[in-house]
Design an enzyme around this catalytic site. Structure first.
Site, PDB file in Angstrom:
ATOM      1  N   ASP A  10       0.857  -1.181   0.000  1.00  0.00           N
ATOM      2  CA  ASP A  10       0.000   0.000   0.000  1.00  0.00           C
ATOM      3  C   ASP A  10       0.893   1.230   0.000  1.00  0.00           C
ATOM      4  O   ASP A  10       1.656   1.441   0.946  1.00  0.00           O
ATOM      5  CB  ASP A  10      -0.911   0.002   1.228  1.00  0.00           C
ATOM      6  CG  ASP A  10      -2.080   0.947   1.077  1.00  0.00           C
ATOM      7  OD1 ASP A  10      -1.854   2.115   0.692  1.00  0.00           O
ATOM      8  OD2 ASP A  10      -3.217   0.526   1.339  1.00  0.00           O
ATOM      9  N   ILE A  14      -0.047   3.199   6.237  1.00  0.00           N
ATOM     10  CA  ILE A  14      -1.168   3.128   7.181  1.00  0.00           C
ATOM     11  C   ILE A  14      -2.113   4.293   6.912  1.00  0.00           C
ATOM     12  O   ILE A  14      -1.719   5.450   6.938  1.00  0.00           O
ATOM     13  CB  ILE A  14      -0.694   3.210   8.644  1.00  0.00           C
ATOM     14  CG1 ILE A  14       0.261   2.073   8.976  1.00  0.00           C
ATOM     15  CG2 ILE A  14      -1.903   3.168   9.585  1.00  0.00           C
ATOM     16  CD1 ILE A  14       0.848   2.174  10.372  1.00  0.00           C
ATOM     17  N   HIS A  15      -3.372   3.960   6.662  1.00  0.00           N
ATOM     18  CA  HIS A  15      -4.441   4.952   6.498  1.00  0.00           C
ATOM     19  C   HIS A  15      -5.718   4.261   6.944  1.00  0.00           C
ATOM     20  O   HIS A  15      -5.667   3.172   7.517  1.00  0.00           O
ATOM     21  CB  HIS A  15      -4.510   5.454   5.049  1.00  0.00           C
ATOM     22  CG  HIS A  15      -4.662   4.357   4.048  1.00  0.00           C
ATOM     23  ND1 HIS A  15      -5.884   3.968   3.558  1.00  0.00           N
ATOM     24  CD2 HIS A  15      -3.740   3.532   3.484  1.00  0.00           C
ATOM     25  CE1 HIS A  15      -5.702   2.960   2.713  1.00  0.00           C
ATOM     26  NE2 HIS A  15      -4.417   2.676   2.653  1.00  0.00           N
ATOM     27  N   GLY A  16      -6.866   4.849   6.698  1.00  0.00           N
ATOM     28  CA  GLY A  16      -8.123   4.299   7.206  1.00  0.00           C
ATOM     29  C   GLY A  16      -8.375   2.853   6.837  1.00  0.00           C
ATOM     30  O   GLY A  16      -8.743   2.038   7.682  1.00  0.00           O
ATOM     31  N   GLY A  19      -5.643   0.807   8.736  1.00  0.00           N
ATOM     32  CA  GLY A  19      -5.713   0.978  10.176  1.00  0.00           C
ATOM     33  C   GLY A  19      -6.975   0.468  10.818  1.00  0.00           C
ATOM     34  O   GLY A  19      -6.965   0.083  11.986  1.00  0.00           O
TER      35      GLY A  19
END
Length: 157
Positions: A10, A14-16, A19
């Protein structure tokens, strides 16, 4: 052997989606970001940490630190391993990190890249890295979120 519950490519690390959705789906309690640049950038680290729920640990390690230390992970650590590129995962696999399957999430379009799925665009270097991963016995599948069906990446190349 480390308990890697999910390996994901990705570009946003880390993103929505990662996460919340992927951590919960995989049952991870530790997110390990393997990226040389982010390992040295506290600002990016702080932004990514804000996305994770309380109780989810996070580490930001260089690729070499992952290779050198992943085998020390405790069984209780359920690791979601995330890298930006297939080349990074290839480095980890060649270094002995036990990765059998890679979830290919977000690889953004740019000049020189070909879109092969809604959220995945690749160039010649990406294709070469994926082919080397395949030769190493690593399965790669495209799946943006857990509710979408997984599609064999090699059928899209």
């Amino acid at each position: 052997m480390p308990n890697i519950v999910l390996s994901r490519i990705d570009e946003r690390l880390i993103h929505g989606q990662v996460g919340v959705q992927w951590v919960g789906f995989a049952g991870a309690n530790l997110v390990l970001v393997a990226n040389d640049e982010v390992a040295e950038d506290p600002v990016q680290q702080n932004l990514m940490e804000m996305v994770l729920a309380e109780g989810i640990a996070v580490r930001f390690w260089t690729l070499q630190k992952v290779i050198d230390n992943i085998h020390r992970a405790a069984d209780r650590q359920k690791i979601l391993l995330v890298c930006k590129t297939p080349a990074d995962f290839l480095t980890l696999v060649k270094g002995g990190v036990p990765v059998n399957r890679i979830n290919v999430g977000n690889m953004h379009y740019a000049n020189g890249k070909q879109q092969i799925a809604k959220t995945v665009s690749v160039d010649a270097g990406d294709i070469a890295a994926f082919n080397d991963l395949k030769t190493a016995g690593v399965e790669c599948f495209v799946q943006g979120v857990p509710t979408e069906p997984a599609v064999d990446l090699f059928k899209l190349l």
